[in-house]
Scaffold this active site. Sequence first.
Site, PDB file in Angstrom:
ATOM      1  N   HIS A   1      -2.267  43.561  42.315  1.00 17.49           N
ATOM      2  CA  HIS A   1      -3.353  43.502  42.735  1.00 17.49           C
ATOM      3  C   HIS A   1      -3.948  44.638  42.250  1.00 17.49           C
ATOM      4  O   HIS A   1      -5.336  45.338  42.348  1.00 17.49           O
ATOM      5  CB  HIS A   1      -3.376  43.430  44.087  1.00 17.49           C
ATOM      6  CG  HIS A   1      -5.097  42.303  44.653  1.00 17.49           C
ATOM      7  ND1 HIS A   1      -4.668  41.629  45.821  1.00 17.49           N
ATOM      8  CD2 HIS A   1      -5.990  42.260  44.235  1.00 17.49           C
ATOM      9  CE1 HIS A   1      -6.100  41.293  46.255  1.00 17.49           C
ATOM     10  NE2 HIS A   1      -6.181  42.021  45.188  1.00 17.49           N
TER      11      HIS A   1
ATOM     12  N   ARG B   1      -6.087  35.176  45.304  1.00 23.02           N
ATOM     13  CA  ARG B   1      -6.194  35.906  46.212  1.00 23.02           C
ATOM     14  C   ARG B   1      -4.543  34.842  45.908  1.00 23.02           C
ATOM     15  O   ARG B   1      -4.468  33.685  45.645  1.00 23.02           O
ATOM     16  CB  ARG B   1      -6.999  34.892  47.763  1.00 23.02           C
ATOM     17  CG  ARG B   1      -7.730  36.002  47.448  1.00 23.02           C
ATOM     18  CD  ARG B   1      -7.722  37.274  48.328  1.00 23.02           C
ATOM     19  NE  ARG B   1      -8.399  38.337  48.488  1.00 23.02           N
ATOM     20  CZ  ARG B   1      -9.071  38.999  47.844  1.00 23.02           C
ATOM     21  NH1 ARG B   1      -9.297  39.080  46.081  1.00 23.02           N
ATOM     22  NH2 ARG B   1     -10.460  39.758  48.169  1.00 23.02           N
TER      23      ARG B   1
ATOM     24  N   GLU C   1       2.182  39.024  49.726  1.00 21.44           N
ATOM     25  CA  GLU C   1       1.864  40.804  49.041  1.00 21.44           C
ATOM     26  C   GLU C   1       1.386  42.079  49.869  1.00 21.44           C
ATOM     27  O   GLU C   1       1.183  41.212  51.080  1.00 21.44           O
ATOM     28  CB  GLU C   1       0.611  40.057  48.750  1.00 21.44           C
ATOM     29  CG  GLU C   1      -0.576  41.147  48.341  1.00 21.44           C
ATOM     30  CD  GLU C   1      -2.082  40.823  47.089  1.00 21.44           C
ATOM     31  OE1 GLU C   1      -3.104  41.364  47.106  1.00 21.44           O
ATOM     32  OE2 GLU C   1      -1.744  40.472  46.100  1.00 21.44           O
TER      33      GLU C   1
END
Length: 315
Positions: free
Chosen positions: A278, A231, A259
């Site tokens: 991602h 993450r 993000e």
Amino acid sequence: MTAKTADVWLPFPAEEIEGLPDSFRYRRWDGEDEFPADPGDCVFYVAPYMKSPEVTVRPLAAMPGLRVVQTLTAGIDHVLGGLGDLRPGVRLCNAAGVHTASTAELALTLALASLRGIPGMVRGQDREEWHAGFYEALADKSFLIVGYGSIGSAVEDRLVPFESGPVARVARTARTTARGPVHALAELPRLLPQADVVVLTTPLTDETRGLADAGFLRRMKDGALLVNVARGPVVDTAALLAEVESGRLRAALDVTDPEPLPAGHPLWHAPNVLITPHVGGSSSAFEPRAKRLLARQLTRFAAGEPVEHTVLVTE
């Protein structure tokens, strides 16, 4: 529970999932503004995939009869903010195993592409430039895998045919595996200087938030590569920028903080940084594996059996 008087919310059409028990009414909801039915009738909620935390937790406060929250991710950080609205005893389950192969595959792709200079070659192709020379290989490189769960283990599985060098493993607690020891997080200061490639596969928790901070990065050897498929907030972005802009470290990131990475952010054009948006779990492997997981979980739930992959129970 009376048959077909309780709802299950799914992000997929129920008719596309083989093996679902006929004990429930299935409602499709993938984060749209309008709910598909009264949330109060929902007993099993499958969180939409890759939606914001705000969208994901929005129906939870209106689900007093809820018994299971099922994510389609290995991480659960995007639903934690809504658990305070739930009654005690609700089980939160993750999708352990669904993304293992795909995410491990991308971790290896990022490492290999970065070491072999593929981003520069692609840009050179756009400019009709021939970038000959010697590039680094995975072979003989030493690895440190931080977060040795199913994904971390799968990364090591995929390193074997590439003939990598020694692999060190780190997790929250120390243990022994068939491949060798798994070290505790406290061992990182000793292990970081030994690794050519550091791969982050750890979940985001209070303990791992900002784990790869200035001190962590400073201990990495000159020229080392940081691969993050965990993450974004596991890495201190400002500290990473300082290291890559100096030319001392390289990075390959499937996740960032913030993000999505906004236009104009310095990470986009930082030297020796490869970024993917991602997509570790967003591959052709995701949907069939996710549907098989849901069929198994709901079959167990309908039969009164314990669901699998429970990571916490609300109090």
